[in-house]
Enzyme design. Structure first.
Site, PDB file in Angstrom:
ATOM      1  N   LYS A 176      25.179 -66.402  12.084  1.00 17.37           N
ATOM      2  CA  LYS A 176      24.372 -65.198  12.222  1.00 17.37           C
ATOM      3  C   LYS A 176      23.208 -65.207  11.229  1.00 17.37           C
ATOM      4  CE  LYS A 176      28.189 -62.095  13.555  1.00 17.37           C
ATOM      5  NZ  LYS A 176      27.635 -61.591  14.818  1.00 17.37           N
TER       6      LYS A 176
ATOM      7  N   ARG B 265      36.422 -62.427  21.850  1.00 16.77           N
ATOM      8  CA  ARG B 265      37.102 -62.621  23.139  1.00 16.77           C
ATOM      9  C   ARG B 265      38.069 -63.796  23.084  1.00 16.77           C
ATOM     10  NH1 ARG B 265      31.317 -63.259  25.793  1.00 16.77           N
ATOM     11  NH2 ARG B 265      30.969 -61.901  23.999  1.00 16.77           N
TER      12      ARG B 265
END
Length: 504
Positions: free
Chosen positions: A280, A354
């Site tokens: 990130k 996920r």
């Protein structure tokens, strides 16, 4: 703040209540609520309202002192909006205004005397729970990691809610529920706000153990070897880059009948998310400590239902780990095998939530659940779609899932912890196609929150399921930076309604 419920004395009425401040409502059309009228024997409140000193708009306030014939030292007028249309939002705005005003005045005790039955479809119990939550939220402070604790706030520390004598038992029960819910919200806030070097997967596991000891839950903590034996290859792929050991937390509150199928809550527990190899940007990366707010909300909800001794079977499942870059970390292009046997091509290691949830959602099949709700700070795309007001709600489109969605939406509306239903359709599944595995872990920018939900949906086809994407609602940035405690009110109210047999 301490809370108590007291009946209104039939002889002396509200005017005889001795307190540092009593809060009553007024409307936009310069009319007084019936509780304000009870204090207006000399017309002083009417004069203040007619003068325009308070607009009556939801949340507006005016503090008056020394009202003749009133035992309370101060009278706080609070706006409720239009008399013929007091909404949930308006009433909650009034409660928040009272809590804020009470925290800043020179009185140590106060009384709430708003009409508790003004909102159509809501009863006094709903209003009292809201009052407790508003007051506790106004008084919340985080100072666990500060060398000097913040000074105790001045203002009201003891609040009394005044009710008609016939409503006393109902009101006391509602206040107890509100306190339990507020305790759950505060736990979730504090877990979210703790720094990631303290709130590790092990810390979450230890918190679950403490809750189990306090409220009699069953608890099981699975470690890496057990996860390997279960063939949770997707979950374990996320943990590879971190030195912190993963934890798979299972909490059981079996308050219902033995044969009743449980409701299962699954919370994403990424205690820090660097993005992994798909690193990130550095700006605001500190806020990725909040990537475990799904897990925190499950623990907070268990804190609430444990205190309530809720008569319902509820199981909480939390896959917890860090997502870190290292020579061991998963790489874009890696293919892993989930517990379900389905293979996943990892195109972006920052779509890791996920990957841990899919194995947890396969694991919960063993419980033969009545319903499963997963809670996750899953996608920035959900923030883009819904902002910071509504949690994203995703379910399949059939009768059973429509009913579950309706329950969750109603629970959110009742508490102001609102959600908005988003679509899941086969057309979006096409975006997850992979040339090399059964699916990819991302589907590209278009409809990113939807394709993330579609990914999870592939692991939930053996039970009724809903997904809550709380990326936009779990915390605030900027000057007010901090965890919000959402969606603990939504989840707890959903479970209370289930326990009471209120299903859509």
């Amino acid at each position: 703040m301490d809370f108590s419920i007291k009946p209104i004395d039939a002889k002396t009425g509200l005017a005889g209540v001795k307190t540092g401040c009593i809060a009553v409502g007024v409307f936009e059309d310069k009319k007084l609520s019936r509780t304000a009228q009870a204090l207006d024997a000399k017309g002083e409140i009417t004069a203040a309202v007619k003068s325009g000193d308070i607009s009556g708009k939801p949340g507006s306030t005016l503090l008056l002192r020394g009202i003749e014939g009133v035992a309370a030292e101060r009278v706080l007028l609070v706006g409720l909006g239009k008399q013929d249309g007091v909404t949930d939002k308006n009433f909650q705005s009034a409660l928040q205004a009272v809590a804020k005003s009470f925290s800043g005045i020179g009185a140590t005790d106060g009384a709430l005397a708003l009409p508790l039955d003004l909102v159509a479809g809501r009863d006094a119990a709903w209003a009292i729970r809201g009052a407790v939550l508003a007051a506790r939220d106004a008084g919340y402070r985080y100072d666990e990691t500060k060398s000097k604790k913040e000074a105790e706030p001045t203002g009201v520390r003891k609040m009394t809610v005044l009710v008609p004598a016939e409503d006393l038992a109902l009101a006391k029960s509602a206040a107890a529920q509100g306190q339990a819910l507020a305790n759950g919200v505060e736990l979730t806030k504090t877990l979210g706000n703790l720094p990631p070097n303290i709130c590790t997967p092990t810390y979450l596991a230890d918190t679950a153990k403490k809750l189990a000891g306090e409220f009699g839950f069953n608890v099981e903590i699975l470690d890496r070897k057990q996860l390997e034996a279960l063939k949770m290859g997707s979950f374990l792929s996320v943990t590879k880059g971190s030195d912190e050991p993963p934890k798979f937390i299972v909490l059981k509150h079996m308050g219902g009948k033995q044969k009743d199928a449980p409701v299962v809550l699954v919370g994403k527990g990424i205690t820090f998310d660097t993005g992994g190899i798909s690193l990130k940007p550095g700006a605001n990366m500190d806020e990725m400590k909040y990537d475990m707010c799904g897990a925190a909300s499950v623990l907070g909800t268990f804190r609430a239902i444990g205190e309530m001794a809720l008569r319902l079977n509820v199981i909480g499942v939390i896959p917890a780990c860090e997502n870190m870059p290292s020579g061991r970390a998963s790489k874009p292009g890696d293919i892993v095998t989930s517990m379900s046997g389905q293979t996943i091509e990892i195109l972006n290691t920052d779509a890791e939530g996920r990957l841990i949830l899919c194995d947890a959602l396969t694991y919960v099949e063993r419980f033969k659940p009545a319903a499963v709700v997963d809670i996750a700070t899953l996608t920035g795309a959900c923030v883009t779609a819904l902002g910071h007001h509504n949690t994203g709600l995703f379910t399949r489109h059939d009768d059973a899932h429509d009913a579950l969605a309706a329950e969750l939406l109603a629970a959110g509306k009742a508490t102001g912890d609102t959600a908005w239903r988003m679509p899941i359709e086969d057309a979006y599944q096409e975006q997850l196609k992979s040339n090399f595995a059964d699916m990819a872990n991302i589907g590209g920018p278009p409809g990113g929150s939807i394709t993330a939900a579609c990914f999870l949906e592939r692991y939930t086809r053996k039970y009724t399921w809903a997904h809550l994407d709380i990326a936009g609602t779990a915390w605030k940035s900027g000057a007010a930076k901090g965890a919000t405690g959402r969606p603990v009110p939504l989840l707890t109210t959903f479970l209370i309604n289930r326990a009471n047999g209120k299903k859509s």
